[in-house]
Design an enzyme around this catalytic site. Structure first.
Site, short mmCIF file in Angstrom:
data_model
loop_
_atom_site.label_atom_id
_atom_site.label_comp_id
_atom_site.label_asym_id
_atom_site.label_seq_id
_atom_site.Cartn_x
_atom_site.Cartn_y
_atom_site.Cartn_z
N ASN A 9 1.11 -0.99 0.00
CA ASN A 9 -0.05 0.05 0.03
C ASN A 9 0.79 1.25 -0.06
OD1 ASN A 9 -1.87 2.25 0.40
ND2 ASN A 9 -2.10 1.37 2.58
N LYS A 11 0.08 4.26 -0.28
CA LYS A 11 -0.80 5.34 0.57
C LYS A 11 -0.47 6.64 -0.62
CE LYS A 11 0.28 3.39 5.14
NZ LYS A 11 -0.01 3.38 6.34
N HIS A 95 -9.76 0.79 4.77
CA HIS A 95 -8.41 1.24 5.28
C HIS A 95 -8.54 2.02 6.54
CE1 HIS A 95 -4.35 2.34 6.24
NE2 HIS A 95 -4.20 1.28 5.60
N GLU A 97 -7.26 4.40 7.91
CA GLU A 97 -6.78 5.78 7.91
C GLU A 97 -8.16 6.37 7.23
OE1 GLU A 97 -3.15 5.36 5.49
OE2 GLU A 97 -2.10 4.96 7.24
N GLU A 167 -5.75 -5.45 10.12
CA GLU A 167 -4.95 -4.50 10.23
C GLU A 167 -5.08 -3.63 11.63
OE1 GLU A 167 -2.71 -3.03 6.55
OE2 GLU A 167 -4.64 -1.82 6.60
N GLY A 173 1.79 1.98 10.88
CA GLY A 173 2.77 3.06 10.86
C GLY A 173 3.50 3.44 12.17
N SER A 212 2.97 -2.44 10.18
CA SER A 212 4.46 -2.56 10.42
C SER A 212 5.08 -3.82 10.10
CB SER A 212 4.87 -2.24 11.94
OG SER A 212 4.49 -0.67 12.30
C1 PEP Z 1 -1.11 -0.04 6.01
O1 PEP Z 1 -1.11 1.17 5.83
O2 PEP Z 1 -1.79 -0.79 5.38
C2 PEP Z 1 0.05 -0.59 6.52
C3 PEP Z 1 -0.18 -1.56 7.12
O3 PEP Z 1 1.25 0.47 6.90
P1 PEP Z 1 2.42 0.08 7.63
O4 PEP Z 1 3.00 -1.19 7.02
O5 PEP Z 1 3.17 1.34 7.45
O6 PEP Z 1 2.24 -0.15 9.23
#
Ligand code: PEP
Length: 251
Positions: A9, A11, A95, A97, A167, A173, A212
């Site tokens: 992703n 983003k 997602h 976010e 997630e 992040g 992460s």
């Molecule tokens: C994401 O935004 O889907 C994600 C998993 O981000 P990160 O790997 O940076 O935690």
């Protein structure tokens, strides 16, 4: 046997120049033959990425789509049909976010899910709890509710052509990763919820872990029985790191 999927992703990152570099970096990776790999660039860069990764065995997806499947009067949105026309085969939906910053509700996510499938895109439905919800012992209830919103609206059969991504919001992040055992517990609950409606279908649904993920922790996470790959944010912006994560998903 479920085929692993590793999805990057990207983003809201990238310029045409940096995306061109990332494409070259991804093309240089030795990717395992037994793993599906996909990247999700910003909408603006989809055409560049589809063209740049042509012939590279890497699928391209959108990061969101409109609630209406077809193009029309909906300023600022992108229809699933437009993503499909541009060469996308998947789309991220729900997602955290977007759920948090843009207040996307379960109902809106469910409508987008249907729009995506109506256009032949595979939705990657993102679910996950906040830190407060985990600390309050609400993880399985929250994730169960997010999943149920789509099952109730479209039936469990819709998941025969969809992917679920667990997630935990607190791991996105943040550098904090759910332990393999923490993630497995939620993945097993997601599969059990699907299995309660259709056991055979549930056995085939891919459930990705995101939060992460990096090369250093990927193999351990992907080794859990109900973790079928990863949704990778930050680490997917480094092609070598992303390639290593993809290889960790291979046998
Ligand atoms: C994401 O935004 O889907 C994600 C998993 O981000 P990160 O790997 O940076 O935690």
């Amino acid at each position: 046997m479920r085929r692993p999927l590793v999805a990057g992703n990207w983003k809201m990152h990238g310029t045409r120049a940096s995306v061109a570099e990332l494409i070259e970096g991804v093309r240089r990776q030795v990717l395992p033959g037994d793993v599906d790999v996909a990247v999700f660039p910003a909408c603006l860069h989809v055409a560049q990425v589809v063209e740049g990764l042509a012939g590279a065995s890497v699928m391209v997806g959108g990061q969101d789509c409109a609630v209406e499947p077809l193009q029309g009067a909906l300023t600022g949105e992108v229809a699933a049909s437009q993503l499909q026309d541009a060469g996308c085969v998947m789309v991220l939906l729900g997602h955290s976010e977007r759920r948090q910053v843009l207040a996307e509700s379960d109902q809106v996510v469910a409508r987008k899910f249907a729009a995506a499938q109506a256009c032949g895109l595979v939705p990657v439905l993102c679910v996950g709890e906040t830190l407060e919800q985990r600390q309050a012992g609400e993880t399985l209830a929250v994730v169960g509710r997010q999943l149920a919103a789509v099952i109730d609206a479209h039936g469990v059969a819709a998941f025969s052509a969809a992917v679920v991504a667990y997630e935990p919001v607190w791991a996105i992040g943040s550098g904090l990763t759910a332990s393999p055992e923490q993630a497995q517990e939620v993945h097993a609950a997601i599969r059990a919820q699907l299995a309660a409606a259709d056991a055979e279908l549930a056995r085939g649904v891919r459930i990705l872990y995101g939060g992460s993920v990096k090369a250093a922790n990927a193999a351990e996470l992907f080794g859990m029985p109900d973790i079928d790959g990863g949704l990778v944010g930050g680490a997917s912006l480094n092609a070598d790191e992303f390639g290593a994560i993809c290889r960790a998903a291979g046998s």
